[in-house]
Design a protein around this motif. Structure first.
Motif, PDB file in Angstrom:
ATOM      1  N   LEU A 250       0.830  -1.206   0.000  1.00  9.58           N
ATOM      2  CA  LEU A 250       0.000   0.000   0.000  1.00  9.58           C
ATOM      3  C   LEU A 250       0.870   1.264   0.000  1.00  9.58           C
ATOM      4  CD1 LEU A 250      -2.873  -0.980   2.472  1.00  9.58           C
ATOM      5  CD2 LEU A 250      -3.035  -0.651  -0.004  1.00  9.58           C
ATOM      6  N   ASP A 251       1.983   1.215   0.734  1.00 12.37           N
ATOM      7  CA  ASP A 251       2.899   2.368   0.723  1.00 12.37           C
ATOM      8  C   ASP A 251       3.413   2.633  -0.688  1.00 12.37           C
ATOM      9  OD1 ASP A 251       2.621   2.804   3.412  1.00 12.37           O
ATOM     10  OD2 ASP A 251       4.424   1.682   3.983  1.00 12.37           O
TER      11      ASP A 251
ATOM     12  N   ARG B  73      -0.074   8.056   3.308  1.00 12.78           N
ATOM     13  CA  ARG B  73       0.963   7.324   2.580  1.00 12.78           C
ATOM     14  C   ARG B  73       1.477   8.095   1.363  1.00 12.78           C
ATOM     15  NH1 ARG B  73       0.407   1.761   4.164  1.00 12.78           N
ATOM     16  NH2 ARG B  73      -1.569   1.374   5.233  1.00 12.78           N
TER      17      ARG B  73
ATOM     18  N   CYS C 130     -12.228   7.491  -2.365  1.00 19.66           N
ATOM     19  CA  CYS C 130     -12.321   6.886  -1.031  1.00 19.66           C
ATOM     20  C   CYS C 130     -13.469   7.503  -0.232  1.00 19.66           C
ATOM     21  CB  CYS C 130     -11.014   7.069  -0.273  1.00 19.66           C
ATOM     22  SG  CYS C 130      -9.615   6.187  -0.984  1.00 19.66           S
TER      23      CYS C 130
ATOM     24  N   LYS D  15      -6.487   6.501   5.806  1.00 26.37           N
ATOM     25  CA  LYS D  15      -5.650   5.310   5.719  1.00 26.37           C
ATOM     26  C   LYS D  15      -4.674   5.423   4.553  1.00 26.37           C
ATOM     27  CE  LYS D  15      -5.945   0.322   4.829  1.00 26.37           C
ATOM     28  NZ  LYS D  15      -6.856  -0.831   4.572  1.00 26.37           N
ATOM     29  N   TYR D  16      -5.126   6.049   3.461  1.00 27.35           N
ATOM     30  CA  TYR D  16      -4.286   6.161   2.273  1.00 27.35           C
ATOM     31  C   TYR D  16      -3.619   7.526   2.141  1.00 27.35           C
ATOM     32  CZ  TYR D  16      -6.842   1.927   1.046  1.00 27.35           C
ATOM     33  OH  TYR D  16      -7.389   0.664   1.061  1.00 27.35           O
TER      34      TYR D  16
ATOM     35  N   TRP E  87       0.447   3.945  -3.080  1.00 28.56           N
ATOM     36  CA  TRP E  87      -0.051   5.301  -2.854  1.00 28.56           C
ATOM     37  C   TRP E  87       1.058   6.342  -2.732  1.00 28.56           C
ATOM     38  CZ3 TRP E  87      -5.085   6.819  -3.020  1.00 28.56           C
ATOM     39  CH2 TRP E  87      -6.045   5.803  -3.039  1.00 28.56           C
TER      40      TRP E  87
END
Length: 517
Positions: free
Chosen positions: A45-46, A93, A61, A89-90, A49
């Motif tokens: 995910l890191d 990042r 989102c 959450k995103y 994004w």
């Protein structure tokens, strides 16, 4: 999952291979990893994004989490306020964002629309708390920047915006307070006539207030804008785009940058280019000049020589390691001996890279090439390319206008005197093969660094003999067409080789294949 995959160094190598693929494929791979492997989910995910070219994924989102459809297929948002759990959450990042007016492709939603969603829903700012790099282009209003700015921002590029005499000074001064740690700044804008004096004074103060600036990409309004930059003692890379109608006239030795490594500039005239070089008290290691010559008049290649004079006259000329000059304008139809034009650079004894691309033809003989090689024994890249060759589709027409004098004897001398050479782009007369038809035509000279040279603009008569010579002096040769375009105009490099050189290329491949058997 094997425990070795959890070792950070191994994981970094795996992710590097994924990122080397196309952006679309790499993003799909990281998304699949995040969904299917819990151990690699956070790291995937890191990577997924970390860089964005649109804000729409973040807007989605909020839409997906908060919007519901009732029985009549109309949408509504929760009355209790937006749920930002998924968005946050995103968002944290994201480290790099490059925005343009439109995302492109199948969707053409403007950036202001995406930012409008955050504004309407009153999403707390900064929207991206860990953002460190932001590119803002295509004439987007500076006022829209605010939700994205934060104290952690290190790189900010603002290009193609229109200067407003009232709002622009206010907005730019506020950016300094919101982003105090910037080390990379790009400011390219359009300025209406009549505001030059105000803009010149203000921009100098704002830019120089970032004392830690290391990289500056800038379109200066006048001399003051450039002279004041000497206050930036940490500056390593300076890029200037001078579009002024009038020529700049900077005092000699008026610019001093103790940490400068690279100077790149686009000049509006030969006089401006000469003035900038004369103003440099100490030369950097790399100089890159793009000279469109909008007001060329009666100019020939010999006029370019005075641009090089300030370099040879500078006491620090030995600092220069890389020199690039790009002059795409048609300055003259005649040819001139390139050795005379380049002679001022002979004092730059540590030169490693020389790339000159222009319309006038460089005519060199073997002795000229030997003189250049003797002056620059550390040379790694040598390119003398003229746009006239690239502008003709009929190769025979090119041959009638270009008469190269360098032969393989001169090339062998170049390889011998410059053992670090790894790329060259030269016109070589491959018809003169006297003394080169024995088993060792190179006489023991062998360069294993050159793999992707370009020499297909040359005359040729005996492809088999030429292939044998090339494989003897350049045994690691992969192609004779060059590794893509080293300049900004990739159309000059066709995928079809001129007649004769195609045969050379095939014979080289057949010979190398036979050696591997």
């Amino acid at each position: 999952m094997h425990h070795a995959l959890l070792v950070p160094d191994i994981l970094d190598h795996i992710f590097a291979f994924i990122k080397a693929d196309s952006q679309q494929i790499s993003r799909r791979t990281f998304a699949a990893l995040a969904r299917t492997c819990s151990a690699l989910s956070d790291a995937s995910l890191d990577a997924l994004w970390s860089e964005l070219r649109s804000l729409y994924p973040l807007v989605s989102c909020i839409y997906d989490t908060n919007m519901k459809l009732d029985n009549e297929d109309t949408s509504e948002i929760n009355d209790s306020g937006p749920d930002l759990t998924v968005f946050r959450k995103y968002a944290y990042r994201v480290h790099k964002v490059e925005l343009s007016g439109y995302e492109g492709g199948w969707r053409a939603t403007a950036v202001p629309d995406d930012l409008g969603v955050f504004h309407v829903l009153r999403i707390p700012t900064p929207l991206l708390p860990n953002l460190t790099h932001l590119a803002w282009t295509d004439e987007l209003s500076l006022a829209l920047l605010w939700p994205l700015l934060n104290p952690r921002l290190l790189s900010l590029r603002i290009s193609s915006f229109q200067w407003n005499p009232k709002s622009t000074p206010l907005l730019l001064s506020k950016i300094r307070g919101l982003c105090p740690e910037l080390n990379t700044l790009g400011l390219l804008f359009y300025l209406s006539e009549g505001y030059e004096a105000i803009a010149e004074s203000f921009l100098s103060r704002v830019i120089c207030s970032w004392k830690k600036l290391e990289v500056l990409d800038y379109s200066p309004v006048g001399c003051e804008c450039i002279l004041n930059l000497s206050a930036l003692s940490c500056l390593r890379i300076l890029r200037l785009r001078v579009d002024n109608i009038s020529d700049l006239n900077l005092p000699t030795n008026s610019l001093s940058f103790p940490s400068l490594h690279t100077l790149q500039f686009q000049a509006n005239s030969l006089a401006t280019a000469n003035s900038i070089l004369q103003a440099m008290r100490t030369l950097p290691k790399s100089i890159d000049i793009f000279l469109p010559v909008y007001r060329s008049g009666d100019v020939g290649v010999d006029t370019v020589e005075p641009i090089l004079q300030p370099i040879s006259q500078n006491v620090s000329c030995s600092n220069l390691e890389e020199f690039r000059l790009n002059v795409p304008a048609f300055l003259s139809s005649g040819a001139i001996n390139g050795s005379h034009v380049l002679r001022p650079l002979f004092l730059c004894c540590n030169l490693r890279v020389l790339r000159i691309m222009m319309t006038p033809l460089f005519l060199l003989v073997d002795d000229d090439l030997r003189a250049m090689a003797s002056a620059w024994p550390l040379l790694e890249e040598l390119e003398l390319f003229d746009y006239a060759t690239a502008s003709f589709q009929d190769y025979n027409m090119v041959r009638s206008t270009r008469t190269p004098e360098i032969t393989f004897h001169g090339l062998i001398s170049l390889l011998e005197l410059c053992p670090n050479l790894r790329f060259f782009n030269l016109a070589i007369d491959a018809t003169k093969l006297d003394g080169l038809r024995d088993d060792k035509p190179g006489g023991g000279v062998c360069n294993r660094l050159v793999k992707y040279p370009r020499l297909v603009d040359s005359h040729i008569s005996d492809p088999e003999a030429v292939a044998r010579i090339l494989l003897d002096i350049l045994p690691e040769l992969e192609t004779i067409w060059g590794e893509g375009s080293p300049g900004p105009f990739t159309a000059m490099y066709s995928s079809t080789l001129p007649q004769g050189w195609d045969d050379v290329h095939k014979k080289m491949l057949d010979s190398k294949a036979a050696q591997r058997l």
